[in-house]
Design a protein around this motif. Sequence first.
Motif, PDB file in Angstrom:
ATOM      1  N   ASP A  40       8.427 -14.601   7.883  1.00 36.90           N
ATOM      2  CA  ASP A  40       9.531 -13.988   8.648  1.00 36.90           C
ATOM      3  C   ASP A  40      10.367 -13.064   7.756  1.00 36.90           C
ATOM      4  OD1 ASP A  40       8.728 -15.336  10.869  1.00 36.90           O
ATOM      5  OD2 ASP A  40      10.373 -16.793  10.893  1.00 36.90           O
ATOM      6  N   THR A  41      10.615 -13.515   6.531  1.00 35.60           N
ATOM      7  CA  THR A  41      11.446 -12.724   5.616  1.00 35.60           C
ATOM      8  C   THR A  41      10.744 -11.413   5.258  1.00 35.60           C
ATOM      9  OG1 THR A  41      12.367 -14.759   4.721  1.00 35.60           O
ATOM     10  CG2 THR A  41      12.666 -12.773   3.402  1.00 35.60           C
ATOM     11  N   LEU A  42       9.469 -11.498   4.935  1.00 36.39           N
ATOM     12  CA  LEU A  42       8.732 -10.269   4.611  1.00 36.39           C
ATOM     13  C   LEU A  42       8.651  -9.352   5.829  1.00 36.39           C
ATOM     14  CD1 LEU A  42       5.721 -11.297   2.332  1.00 36.39           C
ATOM     15  CD2 LEU A  42       7.829 -10.120   1.699  1.00 36.39           C
ATOM     16  N   GLY A  43       8.503  -9.973   6.995  1.00 41.23           N
ATOM     17  CA  GLY A  43       8.393  -9.203   8.239  1.00 41.23           C
ATOM     18  C   GLY A  43       9.650  -8.381   8.522  1.00 41.23           C
ATOM     19  N   LYS A  44      10.788  -8.867   8.027  1.00 37.47           N
ATOM     20  CA  LYS A  44      12.053  -8.164   8.291  1.00 37.47           C
ATOM     21  C   LYS A  44      12.300  -7.011   7.318  1.00 37.47           C
ATOM     22  CE  LYS A  44      14.511 -12.053  10.287  1.00 37.47           C
ATOM     23  NZ  LYS A  44      14.837 -13.252   9.522  1.00 37.47           N
ATOM     24  N   LEU A  45      11.541  -6.986   6.225  1.00 35.72           N
ATOM     25  CA  LEU A  45      11.701  -5.862   5.295  1.00 35.72           C
ATOM     26  C   LEU A  45      11.092  -4.626   5.945  1.00 35.72           C
ATOM     27  CD1 LEU A  45      10.632  -7.460   1.882  1.00 35.72           C
ATOM     28  CD2 LEU A  45      12.951  -7.051   2.728  1.00 35.72           C
ATOM     29  N   ASP A  46      11.704  -3.488   5.654  1.00 37.66           N
ATOM     30  CA  ASP A  46      11.180  -2.265   6.236  1.00 37.66           C
ATOM     31  C   ASP A  46      10.057  -1.756   5.332  1.00 37.66           C
ATOM     32  OD1 ASP A  46      10.883   0.023   7.744  1.00 37.66           O
ATOM     33  OD2 ASP A  46      12.430   1.102   6.623  1.00 37.66           O
ATOM     34  N   MET A  47       8.854  -2.270   5.573  1.00 38.06           N
ATOM     35  CA  MET A  47       7.733  -1.894   4.697  1.00 38.06           C
ATOM     36  C   MET A  47       6.701  -1.114   5.495  1.00 38.06           C
ATOM     37  SD  MET A  47       7.073  -5.258   2.336  1.00 38.06           S
ATOM     38  CE  MET A  47       6.420  -6.296   3.633  1.00 38.06           C
ATOM     39  N   ARG A  48       6.129  -0.138   4.874  1.00 36.59           N
ATOM     40  CA  ARG A  48       5.039   0.591   5.543  1.00 36.59           C
ATOM     41  C   ARG A  48       4.038   1.123   4.507  1.00 36.59           C
ATOM     42  NH1 ARG A  48       8.819   3.980   9.103  1.00 36.59           N
ATOM     43  NH2 ARG A  48      10.186   2.213   8.827  1.00 36.59           N
ATOM     44  N   PHE A  49       2.824   1.327   4.973  1.00 41.37           N
ATOM     45  CA  PHE A  49       1.810   1.930   4.106  1.00 41.37           C
ATOM     46  C   PHE A  49       2.257   3.348   3.737  1.00 41.37           C
ATOM     47  CE2 PHE A  49      -0.990  -1.265   6.110  1.00 41.37           C
ATOM     48  CZ  PHE A  49      -1.576  -1.786   4.965  1.00 41.37           C
ATOM     49  N   PRO A  50       1.927   3.809   2.546  1.00 43.61           N
ATOM     50  CA  PRO A  50       2.230   5.203   2.190  1.00 43.61           C
ATOM     51  C   PRO A  50       1.667   6.148   3.256  1.00 43.61           C
ATOM     52  CG  PRO A  50       1.357   4.006   0.288  1.00 43.61           C
ATOM     53  CD  PRO A  50       1.235   3.086   1.466  1.00 43.61           C
ATOM     54  N   SER A  51       2.321   7.289   3.465  1.00 49.06           N
ATOM     55  CA  SER A  51       1.887   8.197   4.538  1.00 49.06           C
ATOM     56  C   SER A  51       0.432   8.582   4.345  1.00 49.06           C
ATOM     57  CB  SER A  51       2.713   9.486   4.561  1.00 49.06           C
ATOM     58  OG  SER A  51       3.860   9.355   3.792  1.00 49.06           O
ATOM     59  N   PRO A  52      -0.275   8.727   5.459  1.00 45.21           N
ATOM     60  CA  PRO A  52      -1.683   9.095   5.372  1.00 45.21           C
ATOM     61  C   PRO A  52      -1.814  10.491   4.754  1.00 45.21           C
ATOM     62  CG  PRO A  52      -1.014   8.674   7.664  1.00 45.21           C
ATOM     63  CD  PRO A  52       0.207   8.559   6.821  1.00 45.21           C
ATOM     64  N   LEU A  53      -2.921  10.735   4.099  1.00 43.59           N
ATOM     65  CA  LEU A  53      -3.153  12.075   3.551  1.00 43.59           C
ATOM     66  C   LEU A  53      -3.244  13.057   4.711  1.00 43.59           C
ATOM     67  CD1 LEU A  53      -5.872  11.238   0.861  1.00 43.59           C
ATOM     68  CD2 LEU A  53      -3.476  11.856   0.462  1.00 43.59           C
ATOM     69  N   PRO A  54      -2.523  14.184   4.646  1.00 37.07           N
ATOM     70  CA  PRO A  54      -2.474  15.115   5.790  1.00 37.07           C
ATOM     71  C   PRO A  54      -3.859  15.697   6.115  1.00 37.07           C
ATOM     72  CG  PRO A  54      -1.351  16.022   3.852  1.00 37.07           C
ATOM     73  CD  PRO A  54      -1.709  14.619   3.516  1.00 37.07           C
ATOM     74  N   ASP A  55      -4.660  15.915   5.084  1.00 37.60           N
ATOM     75  CA  ASP A  55      -5.954  16.549   5.376  1.00 37.60           C
ATOM     76  C   ASP A  55      -7.116  15.665   4.922  1.00 37.60           C
ATOM     77  OD1 ASP A  55      -5.170  16.807   2.820  1.00 37.60           O
ATOM     78  OD2 ASP A  55      -5.205  19.012   2.765  1.00 37.60           O
ATOM     79  N   ALA A  56      -6.971  14.363   5.188  1.00 37.00           N
ATOM     80  CA  ALA A  56      -8.012  13.414   4.772  1.00 37.00           C
ATOM     81  C   ALA A  56      -9.370  13.805   5.362  1.00 37.00           C
ATOM     82  CB  ALA A  56      -7.628  11.994   5.210  1.00 37.00           C
ATOM     83  N   ASP A  57      -9.325  14.356   6.580  1.00 38.71           N
ATOM     84  CA  ASP A  57     -10.597  14.687   7.252  1.00 38.71           C
ATOM     85  C   ASP A  57     -11.252  15.948   6.683  1.00 38.71           C
ATOM     86  OD1 ASP A  57      -8.414  16.115   8.154  1.00 38.71           O
ATOM     87  OD2 ASP A  57      -9.235  16.408  10.173  1.00 38.71           O
ATOM     88  N   LYS A  58     -10.459  16.669   5.873  1.00 34.37           N
ATOM     89  CA  LYS A  58     -11.022  17.920   5.330  1.00 34.37           C
ATOM     90  C   LYS A  58     -11.584  17.741   3.918  1.00 34.37           C
ATOM     91  CE  LYS A  58      -8.043  20.900   8.052  1.00 34.37           C
ATOM     92  NZ  LYS A  58      -6.835  20.022   8.217  1.00 34.37           N
TER      93      LYS A  58
END
Length: 268
Positions: free
Chosen positions: A245-263
């Motif tokens: 629950d404590t970890l869930g309340k932290l504002d955590m997110r994966f680093p932003s996806p690479l903008p041109d990963a598909d390229k």
Amino acid sequence: MAQSFLISPDTRVRLSDYDPSYAGGYKRKADTKDELKRNVERLRELQEVMWAEGKHALLIVLQALDAGGKDGTIRHVMRGVNPQGCQVTSFKVPTEEEMDHDYLWRIHKATPRRGYIGIFNRSHYEDVLVVRVHQLVPQEVWQARYEQINHFEKLLAASGTTILKFFLHISKEEQKERFAARLADPRKNWKFSLKDVKEREHWDDYTRAYEDALSRCSTPWAPWYIVPANHKWYRNLVISQIVADTLGKLDMRFPSPLPDADKIVIPD
Ligand code: AMP
Ligand code: MG
């Protein structure tokens, strides 16, 4: 799990007010199995984000009397966590080098870096517990430590470390049964220690020392939880739930996806 187990700051704790056999309406281990599994899975997912993001650290402090279940808690609650992002430190009698420093020196060195979960199996609280019970330093020295500890933990919290402190609360009878079980089973003999039996004579002194530590060092930035621990399965459920629950309340997110990963073309 309706009850919170959290000690509000400035509560005067009396351990006799807390039932170590409380199990929140659950009757047996099987009743908690699915929920524990879900918590362990939640923890696994949250830790992966924490690791990927590298912004937050989590410090879990485990304290208990001998046979209180610190090792079992680590084994069961952390079993889903990637070992690479997790560091357990067991604090023993200080070495000569540690003794030649202030008592927080070895502790500070072991605190988790960003992205990591650090688990303390015993901690700086020994310096107001065993040290107080056995009068290893004068009273004015350990008396000053509660405030020092609060400040130290505030520094950690201000530097991105979320702190959770669990006191695993067992009864004196339960401790006796666990010692007896260690003696009865040859495969558990290695866990038995005559020193622990000797420590048991100081049960009441430890109770008082714990009551003071819990009363004086549960702060908004580093709360103490008193976990009923006579039932190992309930203890595991409670701790896994609070950590997730404590970890869930932290504002955590994966680093932003690479903008041109598909390229991006990966050469053969
Ligand atoms: P164990 O957890 O069974 O391996 O035992 C470790 C021992 O180290 C326990 O008896 C603790 O009380 C003791 N210990 C841990 N920290 C300190 C400290 N700061 N001063 C004195 N004894 C300590
Ligand atoms: Mg021991």
